[in-house]
Design a protein around this motif. Structure first.
Motif, mmCIF file in Angstrom:
data_model
loop_
_atom_site.group_PDB
_atom_site.id
_atom_site.type_symbol
_atom_site.label_atom_id
_atom_site.label_comp_id
_atom_site.label_asym_id
_atom_site.label_seq_id
_atom_site.Cartn_x
_atom_site.Cartn_y
_atom_site.Cartn_z
ATOM 1 N N MET A 214 0.834 -1.205 0.000
ATOM 2 C CA MET A 214 0.000 0.000 0.000
ATOM 3 C C MET A 214 0.864 1.249 0.000
ATOM 4 O O MET A 214 0.638 2.200 -0.768
ATOM 5 N N SER A 217 2.608 1.953 -3.246
ATOM 6 C CA SER A 217 1.709 2.568 -4.233
ATOM 7 C C SER A 217 1.486 4.051 -3.956
ATOM 8 O O SER A 217 1.135 4.810 -4.863
ATOM 9 N N ASN A 218 1.687 4.481 -2.710
ATOM 10 C CA ASN A 218 1.518 5.889 -2.355
ATOM 11 C C ASN A 218 2.694 6.764 -2.787
ATOM 12 O O ASN A 218 2.611 7.991 -2.693
ATOM 13 N N PHE A 274 -8.029 -1.246 -0.325
ATOM 14 C CA PHE A 274 -7.028 -1.516 -1.358
ATOM 15 C C PHE A 274 -7.643 -1.397 -2.757
ATOM 16 O O PHE A 274 -7.029 -0.812 -3.662
ATOM 17 N N THR A 277 -8.341 2.209 -3.696
ATOM 18 C CA THR A 277 -7.080 2.902 -3.948
ATOM 19 C C THR A 277 -6.552 2.603 -5.348
ATOM 20 O O THR A 277 -6.019 3.495 -6.023
ATOM 21 N N THR A 304 -7.951 5.241 0.899
ATOM 22 C CA THR A 304 -6.500 5.095 0.756
ATOM 23 C C THR A 304 -5.783 5.264 2.081
ATOM 24 O O THR A 304 -4.840 4.537 2.382
ATOM 25 N N VAL A 367 -0.861 -1.854 -5.511
ATOM 26 C CA VAL A 367 -1.918 -1.940 -4.499
ATOM 27 C C VAL A 367 -2.866 -3.102 -4.793
ATOM 28 O O VAL A 367 -3.438 -3.698 -3.871
#
Length: 383
Positions: A214, A217-218, A274, A277, A304, A367
């Motif tokens: 996660m 992916s940010n 998830f 997001t 998210t 994600v």
């Protein structure tokens, strides 16, 4: 809230702490861009702070569990964060800024995991109300991001370091306003062995792997969203507003999180977070020039970060005993740092070579991999 709960003291600390995040997430990359660093160098500088998040929480988490002096660690970390970051006034060279980023982040990332344990210790049987305290952190983020967005519409980004130092001073002050508390003893964890042995459980391993994915992916979001939107023609004040909109959605989610967790299992909440997001990153990477789409994508921040973070904090609390809470929360923060650092690094290089669309698409793939881990490894439990 019961009278014994120091609601406003806890909330005040979250307000100040996340005001600092609101001042760094949208504007730090812009400040480095103002200093004329390349996208790759910007990605590296921001990755340094996230790499410290991989190391620092585990060191301080073990120390907090071993000594039980978590509040002392919070206060020490807050003061050292301020002193370390103040070094930015000495030089603006790449090497010196790398040192400043590393040193202040080592202390900054010591603070939050220990404070989460203190907050949950104050709440005790009312842990579901954690989100009602934590939402003040989101309000602090909004105040910072909107206020600084408007400020930098009229002032040069040269004023940015001073603004950061003032917020860090507020964190120091608020940390000395909070009373201490220790997690209650939980007999059900008495015979489960050391912390490292509990990590071998497939459900725990799967959770921490998904956290890393996660945060990976940010990477493009926290590193380049402001640069991305500025390139699309949005003003800095508007960019701050879009950041604030995402956090406003997060606040609304926090207000209803107790009811959400009472109705749905942690596994379902995490899985939904998830999947939403994954859609969000595709929208931001390809359609952010359409204001309506950008607004929808920012409202998805409720999943998210909002539902993902609240569910994760509860998962860690349920999974570890009282003498392992600090290490559990610290590992959550550290693996988020690993993912965030790798995300910042790959997005810095990808942004230069592949562009914004492919960079966000890769984030969506990451994600989705995290969603697959959640679906496979986590057990379905009663809400």
């Amino acid at each position: 809230m019961p009278g014994a709960l120091p609601y406003w003291r806890l909330s005040g600390f979250y307000f100040c702490y996340f005001a600092l995040l609101g001042a760094t997430a949208p504007f730090l990359a812009l400040y480095f861009d103002y200093l004329e660093f390349s996208p790759a160098r910007i990605g590296e500088l921001i990755a340094i702070t996230m790499l410290m998040r991989c190391v620092a929480p585990n060191v301080w988490g073990w120390l907090g569990d071993y000594t039980g002096r978590r509040l002392a660690i919070v206060r020490f970390g807050a003061v050292c964060t301020l002193i370390s970051f103040a070094g930015i006034f000495i030089s603006k060279s790449y090497a010196w800024l790398a040192l400043v980023m590393a040193l202040h982040a080592f202390f900054w990332h010591a603070v939050l995991p220990q404070f989460e344990v203190i907050t949950l210790a104050h709440l005790r049987e009312q842990a579901a109300k954690y989100s009602q305290i934590r939402l003040w952190g989101s309000i602090g983020f909004i105040v910072a991001v909107v206020g600084l967005g408007q400020l930098f519409e009229h002032l040069s980004l040269a004023a940015y370091p001073l603004a950061i130092v003032l917020i860090m001073a507020a964190i120091c002050i608020s940390s000395f306003w909070v009373p201490d508390a220790q997690p209650r003893h939980r007999p059900e964890f008495a015979g489960q062995g050391r912390f490292i042995e509990q990590l071998k459980r497939p459900q725990i391993l799967g959770f921490y792997l998904s956290v890393s994915l996660m945060q990976l992916s940010n990477g493009p979001y926290y590193t380049f969203l402001s640069v991305h939107l500025e390139a699309l023609g949005y003003a800095r004040g508007a960019i701050g507003g879009f950041w604030a909109l995402g956090v406003l959605a997060e606040i609304v989610l926090f207000m209803f999180m107790a009811q959400l967790l009472a109705r749905f299992s942690l596994r379902r909440v995490l899985l939904a977070s998830f999947l939403i997001t994954a859609v969000r990153w595709v929208l931001l990477g390809n359609l952010a020039d359409h204001v309506v789409v950008l607004i929808i994508a920012q409202l998805m921040h409720a999943a998210t970060f909002g539902s993902f973070h609240a569910a994760s904090i509860h998962f860690v609390q349920r999974s570890f005993g009282d003498r392992q809470q600090g290490q559990g929360q610290a590992l959550y923060a550290a693996l988020a740092g690993v993912g965030g650092a790798l995300g910042a690094l790959y997005s810095g290089y990808s942004w230069s070579t592949l562009g914004s669309s492919w960079t966000f698409t890769l984030a969506s793939v990451a994600v989705l991999a995290g969603a697959a881990v959640i679906a496979t490894c986590l057990k379905e439990e009663r809400p």
